[in-house]
Design a protein around this motif. Sequence first.
Motif, PDB file in Angstrom:
ATOM      1  N   ALA A 165       0.855  -1.198   0.000  1.00  0.00           N
ATOM      2  CA  ALA A 165       0.000   0.000   0.000  1.00  0.00           C
ATOM      3  C   ALA A 165       0.890   1.247   0.000  1.00  0.00           C
ATOM      4  O   ALA A 165       0.993   1.958   1.000  1.00  0.00           O
ATOM      5  N   PRO A 166       1.511   1.545  -1.149  1.00  0.00           N
ATOM      6  CA  PRO A 166       2.462   2.668  -1.192  1.00  0.00           C
ATOM      7  C   PRO A 166       1.826   4.041  -0.995  1.00  0.00           C
ATOM      8  O   PRO A 166       2.519   4.994  -0.661  1.00  0.00           O
ATOM      9  N   GLU A 167       0.500   4.123  -1.192  1.00  0.00           N
ATOM     10  CA  GLU A 167      -0.156   5.412  -0.949  1.00  0.00           C
ATOM     11  C   GLU A 167      -0.356   5.657   0.553  1.00  0.00           C
ATOM     12  O   GLU A 167      -0.647   6.762   0.977  1.00  0.00           O
ATOM     13  N   VAL A 168      -0.224   4.600   1.346  1.00  0.00           N
ATOM     14  CA  VAL A 168      -0.537   4.709   2.779  1.00  0.00           C
ATOM     15  C   VAL A 168       0.720   4.658   3.642  1.00  0.00           C
ATOM     16  O   VAL A 168       0.808   5.358   4.660  1.00  0.00           O
ATOM     17  N   PHE A 169       1.699   3.845   3.263  1.00  0.00           N
ATOM     18  CA  PHE A 169       2.884   3.654   4.095  1.00  0.00           C
ATOM     19  C   PHE A 169       4.133   4.062   3.315  1.00  0.00           C
ATOM     20  O   PHE A 169       4.236   3.806   2.112  1.00  0.00           O
ATOM     21  N   SER A 170       5.087   4.659   4.032  1.00  0.00           N
ATOM     22  CA  SER A 170       6.342   5.040   3.385  1.00  0.00           C
ATOM     23  C   SER A 170       7.502   4.850   4.344  1.00  0.00           C
ATOM     24  O   SER A 170       7.401   5.133   5.542  1.00  0.00           O
ATOM     25  N   LEU A 171       8.611   4.403   3.810  1.00  0.00           N
ATOM     26  CA  LEU A 171       9.855   4.333   4.581  1.00  0.00           C
ATOM     27  C   LEU A 171      10.855   5.334   4.026  1.00  0.00           C
ATOM     28  O   LEU A 171      12.050   5.224   4.253  1.00  0.00           O
ATOM     29  N   THR A 206      11.335   8.514   4.712  1.00  0.00           N
ATOM     30  CA  THR A 206      11.937   9.514   5.596  1.00  0.00           C
ATOM     31  C   THR A 206      12.478   8.936   6.893  1.00  0.00           C
ATOM     32  O   THR A 206      13.257   9.588   7.573  1.00  0.00           O
ATOM     33  N   GLU A 207      12.052   7.739   7.258  1.00  0.00           N
ATOM     34  CA  GLU A 207      12.474   7.171   8.536  1.00  0.00           C
ATOM     35  C   GLU A 207      12.856   5.705   8.320  1.00  0.00           C
ATOM     36  O   GLU A 207      12.444   5.089   7.342  1.00  0.00           O
ATOM     37  N   PRO A 208      13.607   5.138   9.270  1.00  0.00           N
ATOM     38  CA  PRO A 208      13.960   3.716   9.136  1.00  0.00           C
ATOM     39  C   PRO A 208      12.790   2.793   9.462  1.00  0.00           C
ATOM     40  O   PRO A 208      12.925   1.576   9.410  1.00  0.00           O
ATOM     41  N   TYR A 209      11.657   3.347   9.813  1.00  0.00           N
ATOM     42  CA  TYR A 209      10.457   2.567  10.051  1.00  0.00           C
ATOM     43  C   TYR A 209       9.337   3.115   9.171  1.00  0.00           C
ATOM     44  O   TYR A 209       9.472   4.192   8.581  1.00  0.00           O
ATOM     45  N   ALA A 210       8.252   2.361   9.067  1.00  0.00           N
ATOM     46  CA  ALA A 210       7.158   2.788   8.203  1.00  0.00           C
ATOM     47  C   ALA A 210       6.398   3.957   8.833  1.00  0.00           C
ATOM     48  O   ALA A 210       6.122   3.954  10.033  1.00  0.00           O
ATOM     49  N   VAL A 211       6.082   4.936   7.988  1.00  0.00           N
ATOM     50  CA  VAL A 211       5.326   6.103   8.426  1.00  0.00           C
ATOM     51  C   VAL A 211       4.022   6.131   7.624  1.00  0.00           C
ATOM     52  O   VAL A 211       4.016   5.861   6.426  1.00  0.00           O
ATOM     53  N   VAL A 212       2.914   6.422   8.298  1.00  0.00           N
ATOM     54  CA  VAL A 212       1.624   6.520   7.610  1.00  0.00           C
ATOM     55  C   VAL A 212       1.568   7.866   6.894  1.00  0.00           C
ATOM     56  O   VAL A 212       1.733   8.911   7.512  1.00  0.00           O
ATOM     57  N   ILE A 213       1.384   7.842   5.584  1.00  0.00           N
ATOM     58  CA  ILE A 213       1.399   9.088   4.810  1.00  0.00           C
ATOM     59  C   ILE A 213       0.018   9.445   4.274  1.00  0.00           C
ATOM     60  O   ILE A 213      -0.127  10.398   3.533  1.00  0.00           O
ATOM     61  N   GLN A 214      -0.998   8.665   4.641  1.00  0.00           N
ATOM     62  CA  GLN A 214      -2.355   9.033   4.224  1.00  0.00           C
ATOM     63  C   GLN A 214      -3.276   8.823   5.417  1.00  0.00           C
ATOM     64  O   GLN A 214      -3.474   7.699   5.873  1.00  0.00           O
ATOM     65  N   ASP A 215      -3.785   9.936   5.913  1.00  0.00           N
ATOM     66  CA  ASP A 215      -4.571   9.869   7.141  1.00  0.00           C
ATOM     67  C   ASP A 215      -5.703  10.875   7.080  1.00  0.00           C
ATOM     68  O   ASP A 215      -5.438  12.077   7.053  1.00  0.00           O
ATOM     69  N   PRO A 216      -6.946  10.446   7.013  1.00  0.00           N
ATOM     70  CA  PRO A 216      -7.387   9.053   7.006  1.00  0.00           C
ATOM     71  C   PRO A 216      -7.042   8.360   5.681  1.00  0.00           C
ATOM     72  O   PRO A 216      -6.743   9.022   4.692  1.00  0.00           O
ATOM     73  N   VAL A 217      -7.134   7.028   5.699  1.00  0.00           N
ATOM     74  CA  VAL A 217      -6.842   6.246   4.499  1.00  0.00           C
ATOM     75  C   VAL A 217      -7.998   6.402   3.511  1.00  0.00           C
ATOM     76  O   VAL A 217      -9.164   6.217   3.871  1.00  0.00           O
ATOM     77  N   ALA A 218      -7.672   6.764   2.279  1.00  0.00           N
ATOM     78  CA  ALA A 218      -8.704   6.925   1.249  1.00  0.00           C
ATOM     79  C   ALA A 218      -9.387   5.582   0.985  1.00  0.00           C
ATOM     80  O   ALA A 218      -8.757   4.526   1.075  1.00  0.00           O
TER      81      ALA A 218
END
Length: 162
Positions: free
Chosen positions: A119-125, A127-139
Motif C-alpha cells: 500500500a504505497p499510498e498509505v505507508f512510506s519508509l 523519511t524514517e527507518p520505520y514505516a510512516v503513515v502518509i495518508q490519514d485518514p486512508v482513502a
Amino acid sequence: MIRVKVDKDTCIACGNCEAVEPAVFSLENSPYSMVIEDPVVPEHEKTALQAVDECPASAISYEELEPNEETSVINIEETTPAAVADDVKEPLVNQEEKVMKAVVDKDLCIGCGICEGTAPEVFSLATEPYAVVIQDPVAEENQEAARQAADDCPETAITIEE
Ligand code: SF4
Ligand code: SF4
C-alpha cells in the motif's frame, strides 16, 4: 517543494532545527530530530533550509521535488496516537464515507518495507527507518491494501482503526 531528511546517526539533538522551524522538525518523540512535515510546504521552506544551513552536525539534507512528487503533504504528528484519538472523536471526513486510520508502532516495525510495497499510498519508509503513515485518514480506494499490509506485517506493527 522540498523534502528534508535527518541523519539520526549524525544528529546530536541540539534542538536548533526544531527551534528554527517547529512545523518541520521535532525532537518530541525521539532522541534525535525527526521530520514531521513531508514534503515541506512552501511557507516553511525558507526556515527549513535555514535549519539545514545551521545544523552544527550537518545532519540535515534536502532535495528539490519534481512537481509530480509534490502530492500528499503529510504531517506525521497527526498520526501519533494522541492525535488519532482526537480524530476518532472528530472525524475529518464526511461521516458517510468509511473512515479508516492506519497506525504504525515504530517500536515494533523492523523496516522490512512490505507495507510500502502493498500500500504505497498509505505507508512510506522514505523519511524514517520505520514505516510512516502518509495518508490519514486512508482513502477508501486504498483501504483494502492497507488492511492487507496490516495482515502481512511480520511484526504486527500496523493497527487499522475503522
Ligand atoms: S540541528 Fe542538526 S544536530 Fe541539531 S537537532 Fe537538528 S538535526 Fe540534530
Ligand atoms: S510491514 Fe510492518 S515491519 Fe515491515 S515496514 Fe511495514 S510496519 Fe514495519
